[in-house]
Design an enzyme around this catalytic site. Structure first.
Site, PDB file in Angstrom:
ATOM      1  N   SER A 141     -43.122  17.975  46.209  1.00  0.00           N
ATOM      2  CA  SER A 141     -43.752  16.681  46.483  1.00  0.00           C
ATOM      3  C   SER A 141     -44.786  16.894  47.585  1.00  0.00           C
ATOM      4  O   SER A 141     -44.706  17.872  48.347  1.00  0.00           O
ATOM      5  CB  SER A 141     -42.683  15.704  46.987  1.00  0.00           C
ATOM      6  OG  SER A 141     -43.265  14.546  47.534  1.00  0.00           O
ATOM      7  N   TYR A 154     -35.163  13.468  52.296  1.00  0.00           N
ATOM      8  CA  TYR A 154     -35.929  13.760  51.077  1.00  0.00           C
ATOM      9  C   TYR A 154     -37.083  14.710  51.383  1.00  0.00           C
ATOM     10  O   TYR A 154     -37.264  15.723  50.717  1.00  0.00           O
ATOM     11  CB  TYR A 154     -36.466  12.468  50.453  1.00  0.00           C
ATOM     12  CG  TYR A 154     -37.369  12.739  49.261  1.00  0.00           C
ATOM     13  CD1 TYR A 154     -36.836  13.202  48.063  1.00  0.00           C
ATOM     14  CD2 TYR A 154     -38.752  12.568  49.346  1.00  0.00           C
ATOM     15  CE1 TYR A 154     -37.657  13.485  46.972  1.00  0.00           C
ATOM     16  CE2 TYR A 154     -39.576  12.838  48.264  1.00  0.00           C
ATOM     17  CZ  TYR A 154     -39.022  13.293  47.084  1.00  0.00           C
ATOM     18  OH  TYR A 154     -39.838  13.584  46.012  1.00  0.00           O
TER      19      TYR A 154
HETATM   20  N1  LIG Z   1     -42.568   9.799  41.236  1.00  0.00           N
HETATM   21  C1  LIG Z   1     -43.072  10.229  42.360  1.00  0.00           C
HETATM   22  O1  LIG Z   1     -43.828   9.510  43.054  1.00  0.00           O
HETATM   23  C2  LIG Z   1     -42.772  11.637  42.824  1.00  0.00           C
HETATM   24  C3  LIG Z   1     -43.598  12.171  43.817  1.00  0.00           C
HETATM   25  C4  LIG Z   1     -43.364  13.466  44.262  1.00  0.00           C
HETATM   26  C5  LIG Z   1     -42.328  14.205  43.710  1.00  0.00           C
HETATM   27  N2  LIG Z   1     -41.536  13.654  42.748  1.00  0.00           N
HETATM   28  C6  LIG Z   1     -40.452  14.489  42.216  1.00  0.00           C
HETATM   29  O2  LIG Z   1     -40.596  14.588  40.826  1.00  0.00           O
HETATM   30  C7  LIG Z   1     -39.327  14.887  40.241  1.00  0.00           C
HETATM   31  C8  LIG Z   1     -39.109  13.984  39.057  1.00  0.00           C
HETATM   32  O3  LIG Z   1     -38.976  12.641  39.528  1.00  0.00           O
HETATM   33  P1  LIG Z   1     -39.635  11.428  38.728  1.00  0.00           P
HETATM   34  O4  LIG Z   1     -40.697  10.877  39.565  1.00  0.00           O
HETATM   35  O5  LIG Z   1     -39.956  11.843  37.344  1.00  0.00           O
HETATM   36  O6  LIG Z   1     -38.432  10.381  38.777  1.00  0.00           O
HETATM   37  P2  LIG Z   1     -37.472   9.836  37.628  1.00  0.00           P
HETATM   38  O7  LIG Z   1     -38.262   9.192  36.574  1.00  0.00           O
HETATM   39  O8  LIG Z   1     -36.433   9.034  38.351  1.00  0.00           O
HETATM   40  O9  LIG Z   1     -36.809  11.154  37.028  1.00  0.00           O
HETATM   41  C9  LIG Z   1     -35.786  11.850  37.697  1.00  0.00           C
HETATM   42  C10 LIG Z   1     -35.095  12.765  36.703  1.00  0.00           C
HETATM   43  O10 LIG Z   1     -34.046  13.479  37.394  1.00  0.00           O
HETATM   44  C11 LIG Z   1     -32.832  13.341  36.638  1.00  0.00           C
HETATM   45  N3  LIG Z   1     -31.669  13.373  37.514  1.00  0.00           N
HETATM   46  C12 LIG Z   1     -31.402  12.554  38.565  1.00  0.00           C
HETATM   47  N4  LIG Z   1     -30.199  12.853  39.095  1.00  0.00           N
HETATM   48  C13 LIG Z   1     -29.704  13.891  38.354  1.00  0.00           C
HETATM   49  C14 LIG Z   1     -28.511  14.638  38.402  1.00  0.00           C
HETATM   50  N5  LIG Z   1     -27.548  14.389  39.320  1.00  0.00           N
HETATM   51  N6  LIG Z   1     -28.311  15.640  37.495  1.00  0.00           N
HETATM   52  C15 LIG Z   1     -29.260  15.883  36.558  1.00  0.00           C
HETATM   53  N7  LIG Z   1     -30.418  15.219  36.472  1.00  0.00           N
HETATM   54  C16 LIG Z   1     -30.629  14.229  37.347  1.00  0.00           C
HETATM   55  C17 LIG Z   1     -32.968  11.970  35.967  1.00  0.00           C
HETATM   56  O11 LIG Z   1     -32.170  11.876  34.810  1.00  0.00           O
HETATM   57  P3  LIG Z   1     -30.730  11.165  34.702  1.00  0.00           P
HETATM   58  O12 LIG Z   1     -30.770   9.966  35.581  1.00  0.00           O
HETATM   59  O13 LIG Z   1     -30.632  10.899  33.245  1.00  0.00           O
HETATM   60  O14 LIG Z   1     -29.760  12.208  35.152  1.00  0.00           O
HETATM   61  C18 LIG Z   1     -34.440  11.994  35.562  1.00  0.00           C
HETATM   62  O15 LIG Z   1     -34.587  12.698  34.358  1.00  0.00           O
HETATM   63  C19 LIG Z   1     -38.304  14.724  41.362  1.00  0.00           C
HETATM   64  O16 LIG Z   1     -37.926  16.004  41.830  1.00  0.00           O
HETATM   65  C20 LIG Z   1     -39.054  13.956  42.425  1.00  0.00           C
HETATM   66  O17 LIG Z   1     -38.569  14.239  43.712  1.00  0.00           O
HETATM   67  C21 LIG Z   1     -41.735  12.391  42.297  1.00  0.00           C
END
Ligand SMILES: NC(=O)c1ccc[n+]([C@@H]2O[C@H](COP(=O)([O-])OP(=O)(O)OC[C@H]3O[C@@H](n4cnc5c(N)ncnc54)[C@H](OP(=O)(O)O)[C@@H]3O)[C@@H](O)[C@H]2O)c1
Length: 264
Positions: A141, A154
């Site tokens: 991130s 985080y």
């Molecule tokens: N969106 C942003 O603004 C942003 C910015 C910077 C970095 N990121 C990073 O991008 C990555 C993806 O996040 P996203 O933005 O796509 O959010 P998201 O839509 O909430 O996706 C998160 C994913 O992680 C999975 N997950 C959560 N807890 C889990 C567990 N205990 N075991 C296995 N899988 C799990 C969720 O699936 P289930 O709930 O089905 O398990 C989902 O597929 C993360 O690492 C996040 O920190 C996001």
């Protein structure tokens, strides 16, 4: 196997992980999609297999647990399926004063963001090194670049992912393996509702779609980059943050993230 080689994508049930899986399927990769929500994975796997003529399997696993992490390895490399690409996208954040966050959720977040990323990277690197081929894309991130009050654990977890991945990028290239770290800023996914925070409209940061982030991440991997920050404005604040004393951007982050928390 029908496609270009097997990719394991964690966090594939939504957001950035799903977008990466979609693009990998379009480029003819066979896939194993990992997350906890089985019905979403199953629907996506069926859609991607049908649309792209690839094989797409699913693995329902909670990566906060040792058993979940072990299952990902056991059901792939452990079952004789060589993995050419590992994508660690599963992760979540928690916005708020550290002392007010539920400790079990903070520790679960560290298990997922830090331990699962480190463990899967380590386990899969062993086989990739032996074959002198393979690639790993770890999702960190922009929060990795700065201590962030009200997002403290985080941001620290993502600092680990960036530091670990960048160091391994140097080590692994000696073995013919690429490790790249993808550093998105605000991206329109479920992340913010899970983190208990408002969306990008509550901050000065630009927002991207998960598909745009996935495209940039895969391009960086193809170019064998150590890391990539997805938005030019995020690259600008990260660079300018290095020109002033560190307390300045930390205080700015405090001012922003103390106000993004959703009321309970
Ligand atoms: N969106 C942003 O603004 C942003 C910015 C910077 C970095 N990121 C990073 O991008 C990555 C993806 O996040 P996203 O933005 O796509 O959010 P998201 O839509 O909430 O996706 C998160 C994913 O992680 C999975 N997950 C959560 N807890 C889990 C567990 N205990 N075991 C296995 N899988 C799990 C969720 O699936 P289930 O709930 O089905 O398990 C989902 O597929 C993360 O690492 C996040 O920190 C996001």
């Amino acid at each position: 196997m029908t496609g270009e080689g097997l990719a394991v994508v964690t966090g594939a049930s939504s957001g950035i992980g799903e977008a990466l899986a979609r693009r990998l399927a379009e480029s003819d990769r066979d896939l194993i999609l990992v997350a906890r929500t089985g019905h979403r994975l199953a629907r996506l796997a069926e859609e991607l297999a049908k649309a792209n003529g690839i094989e797409a399997g699913i693995l329902v696993a909670d990566l906060e647990t040792p058993e979940g992490r072990e299952a990902v390895f056991a059901e792939t490399e452990g079952a004789g399926k060589a993995v050419e690409l590992l994508v660690n996208a599963a992760g979540f954040g928690l916005n708020g004063p550290e002392v007010e966050l539920p400790l079990d959720r903070v520790l679960g977040m560290l298990q997922l963001n830090v331990v699962a990323t480190a463990e899967l990277t380590h386990r899969f690197l062993v086989g990739m090194r032996a074959r002198r081929a393979g690639a790993i894309l770890n999702v960190a991130s922009t929060a990795a670049f700065l201590p962030m009050p009200y997002f403290a654990a985080y941001a620290a977890s993502k600092a680990f992912v960036l530091s670990f991945s960048h160091a391994l990028h140097e080590e692994a290239k000696q073995d013919g393996v690429t490790v790249t770290c993808l550093c998105p800023g605000y991206t329109k996914t479920n992340f913010h509702s899970v983190a208990g925070m408002r969306g990008a409209e509550a901050t000065p940061f630009p927002e991207m779609t998960p598909d745009a982030v996935a495209k940039i991440g895969l391009e960086a991997l193809r170019k064998k980059k150590a890391y990539v920050v997805t938005h030019p404005l995020d690259r600008a604040w990260i660079a300018s943050g290095c020109l002033v004393p560190r307390w300045v951007p930390v205080k700015l982050a405090a001012a922003i993230f103390s106000r993004t928390r959703l009321p309970k």
